[in-house]
Design an enzyme around this catalytic site. Structure first.
Site, mmCIF file in Angstrom:
data_model
loop_
_atom_site.group_PDB
_atom_site.id
_atom_site.type_symbol
_atom_site.label_atom_id
_atom_site.label_comp_id
_atom_site.label_asym_id
_atom_site.label_seq_id
_atom_site.Cartn_x
_atom_site.Cartn_y
_atom_site.Cartn_z
ATOM 1 N N THR A 232 6.764 4.045 -4.417
ATOM 2 C CA THR A 232 7.027 4.687 -5.648
ATOM 3 C C THR A 232 7.096 6.205 -5.424
ATOM 4 O O THR A 232 6.169 6.756 -4.689
ATOM 5 C CB THR A 232 5.865 4.435 -6.613
ATOM 6 O OG1 THR A 232 5.964 5.213 -8.034
ATOM 7 C CG2 THR A 232 4.312 4.645 -6.210
ATOM 8 N N ASP A 233 7.690 6.656 -6.480
ATOM 9 C CA ASP A 233 7.884 8.195 -6.384
ATOM 10 C C ASP A 233 6.532 8.981 -7.023
ATOM 11 O O ASP A 233 6.318 10.083 -7.007
ATOM 12 C CB ASP A 233 9.124 8.800 -7.147
ATOM 13 C CG ASP A 233 8.877 8.433 -8.756
ATOM 14 O OD1 ASP A 233 7.898 7.659 -9.031
ATOM 15 O OD2 ASP A 233 9.624 8.746 -9.581
ATOM 16 N N GLU A 234 5.616 8.158 -7.465
ATOM 17 C CA GLU A 234 4.574 8.546 -8.220
ATOM 18 C C GLU A 234 3.487 9.109 -6.797
ATOM 19 O O GLU A 234 2.678 10.103 -7.347
ATOM 20 C CB GLU A 234 3.680 7.563 -8.988
ATOM 21 C CG GLU A 234 4.427 7.191 -10.025
ATOM 22 C CD GLU A 234 3.825 6.223 -11.157
ATOM 23 O OE1 GLU A 234 2.630 6.492 -11.101
ATOM 24 O OE2 GLU A 234 4.377 5.473 -11.723
ATOM 25 N N TYR B 120 -3.885 4.534 -9.182
ATOM 26 C CA TYR B 120 -2.588 3.850 -8.642
ATOM 27 C C TYR B 120 -1.774 4.547 -7.474
ATOM 28 O O TYR B 120 -1.527 3.896 -6.473
ATOM 29 C CB TYR B 120 -1.516 3.500 -9.739
ATOM 30 C CG TYR B 120 -0.239 3.101 -9.355
ATOM 31 C CD1 TYR B 120 -0.095 1.927 -8.696
ATOM 32 C CD2 TYR B 120 0.793 3.583 -9.615
ATOM 33 C CE1 TYR B 120 1.328 1.318 -8.361
ATOM 34 C CE2 TYR B 120 2.023 3.224 -9.339
ATOM 35 C CZ TYR B 120 2.326 2.230 -8.623
ATOM 36 O OH TYR B 120 3.634 1.719 -8.373
ATOM 37 N N SER B 121 -1.283 5.909 -7.891
ATOM 38 C CA SER B 121 -0.556 6.487 -6.981
ATOM 39 C C SER B 121 -1.269 6.921 -5.453
ATOM 40 O O SER B 121 -0.745 6.943 -4.431
ATOM 41 C CB SER B 121 0.043 7.775 -7.498
ATOM 42 O OG SER B 121 -0.685 8.590 -8.058
ATOM 43 N N ALA B 122 -2.526 7.023 -5.836
ATOM 44 C CA ALA B 122 -3.343 7.485 -4.545
ATOM 45 C C ALA B 122 -3.312 6.184 -3.666
ATOM 46 O O ALA B 122 -3.145 6.215 -2.508
ATOM 47 C CB ALA B 122 -4.818 7.865 -4.942
ATOM 48 N N LYS C 290 -1.080 3.920 -3.504
ATOM 49 C CA LYS C 290 0.327 3.523 -2.798
ATOM 50 C C LYS C 290 0.525 4.489 -1.780
ATOM 51 O O LYS C 290 1.112 4.458 -0.754
ATOM 52 C CB LYS C 290 1.376 3.654 -3.811
ATOM 53 C CG LYS C 290 1.359 2.513 -4.750
ATOM 54 C CD LYS C 290 1.815 1.407 -4.536
ATOM 55 C CE LYS C 290 3.140 1.081 -4.030
ATOM 56 N NZ LYS C 290 3.401 -0.202 -3.431
#
Ligand code: NAD
Ligand code: TYD
Length: 352
Positions: A134-136, A159-161, A163
């Site tokens: 993801t771009d996050e 979540y972004s961490a 990913k």
């Protein structure tokens, strides 16, 4: 029958995964396609009912966090390629339960990498591990600028961490063990089969039900929206033609502030439902903000465009029309996924 490739797609019963599975099953009759999915709340085999009887398609219910199961699966089927989408994918849930995200997104990814490395150890020829991200992972943008493939990682949500950590492991397996991989970081997707915990399907569902449309904070947060079938097409291209050990950003060139997007959904739905203009907009309700809320995401997709010729094939207007029409003609899908556990989630998240 002898197949050209044995391909494992993880998370294929989820939103994006189901569109990827359908694309590969319909485009590549010469591949044997295995869909591995644990069927969590987000996985739904109804998403694939149209292709489930294809003779080159196999569904396997299983959990990527179970290391010995994953290893045995790889030893049994000796996949040539992996397209890895299985994940916990919702930011709000990651704020409530970060460990679930570490477990699935980090541990699960590493188990897959280990298994791929183990069965491919004699030769990486013709093998490929594709990690869908993801771009996050890049964190947040200010009012200007775009994420490129070299933007430093700065994830802000659990979540972004998780990913970002999984992306780093994929890269590390490439650098350390030479594992052939490609990685893509995509912006927010929308389209049919999107679980109604995410903004667009949640609003569609609540408009139909005439329930409040919860807008976090001031609603000025910005996301770049891409039609899910265009993402699936990009995944197909990168899987087959992307350069080894490369990252590609995928985006819609389509930025919307949340409040403007929700107002647009209200207008379009009023027309479709035969309600007077302005009816659904009255449901808009500003609610408590999400902690660590990223202000803006926007993708520079020049690399995938110049190298692979990819660009979105539908406008936002066309993609949204397809999406709204799909939800309105599949009330049983919404009914099924919003009964049971969804009710508990909704009560806890929005009404506590
Ligand atoms: P989703 O939540 O709709 O689907 C995830 C799927 O993974 C579900 O079918 C679920 O059952 C399965 N799954 C979860 N845990 C599992 C486990 N332990 N073992 C096996 N299967 C498991 O997610 P999505 O929106 O389709 O996202 C798919 C991927 O794309 C994710 O990796 C996500 O990070 C990434 N991504 C999503 C978006 C987006 O806008 N939705 C954008 C960019 C990247
Ligand atoms: P979401 O669909 O959860 O995707 P992501 O957080 O991965 O971008 O949210 C999209 C945007 O909409 C984000 O800025 C949060 C906001 N949002 C709301 O305002 N209300 C909601 O009920 C939800 C689910 C999201």
């Amino acid at each position: 029958m002898a197949f050209d490739k044995k391909l494992l797609i993880t998370g294929g019963a989820g939103f994006i995964g189901s569109h990827v599975v359908r694309r590969f099953v319909t485009q590549y009759p010469n591949y044997q396609i295995f869909n591995l999915d644990a069927l969590t709340y987000a996985g739904n085999l109804e998403n694939l009912s149209d292709i489930e009887t294809a003779s080159h398609y196999v569904f396997i219910k299983g959990d990527i966090t179970d290391a010995s199961f994953v290893m045995t699966l790889f030893e049994t089927h000796r996949f040539d390629g992996v397209i890895h989408l299985a994940a916990e994918s919702h930011v709000d849930r990651s704020i409530t339960d970060p460990m679930a995200f570490v477990h699935t997104n980090v541990n699960g990814t590493v188990h897959l990498l280990q298994a791929a490395r183990s069965i491919w150890k004699d030769s990486y020829e013709g093998k490929r591990f594709y990690h869908v991200s993801t771009d996050e992972v890049y964190g947040t943008l200010g009012a200007t600028g775009l994420f490129t493939e070299t933007t430093p990682y700065a994830p802000n949500s659990p979540y972004s961490a998780s990913k970002a950590a999984s992306d780093h492991f994929v890269r590390a397996y490439g650098e350390t063990y030479g594992l052939p991989y490609v990685l893509t970081n995509c912006s927010n997707n929308y389209g049919p089969n999107h679980f109604p915990e995410k903004l667009i399907p949640l609003c569609i569902h609540n408009i139909i039900q005439q329930k409040p449309l919860p807008i976090y904070g001031n609603g000025l947060y910005t996301r770049d929206w891409l039609y899910v079938l265009d993402h699936a097409r990009a995944i197909d291209l990168v899987f087959h033609q992307g350069r080894n050990h490369e990252t590609y950003n995928i985006g819609g060139f389509n930025e919307w502030k949340n409040i403007d997007l929700v107002r647009l959904l209200c207008e379009l739905m009023d027309t479709r439902l035969g309600r007077p203009a302005g009816t659904s907009a009255q449901l808009i309700t500003f609610v408590k903000d999400r902690p660590g809320h990223d202000l803006r995401y926007a993708i520079d997709a020049t690399k995938i465009h110049t190298e692979l010729g990819w660009q979105p094939s539908v406008t936002f207007e066309e993609g949204l029309a397809e999406t709204l029409d799909w939800y309105l003609t599949h009330p049983e899908w919404l009914e099924q996924v919003t009964s049971g556990r969804y009710q508990t989630y909704y009560q806890t998240h929005y009404l506590d």
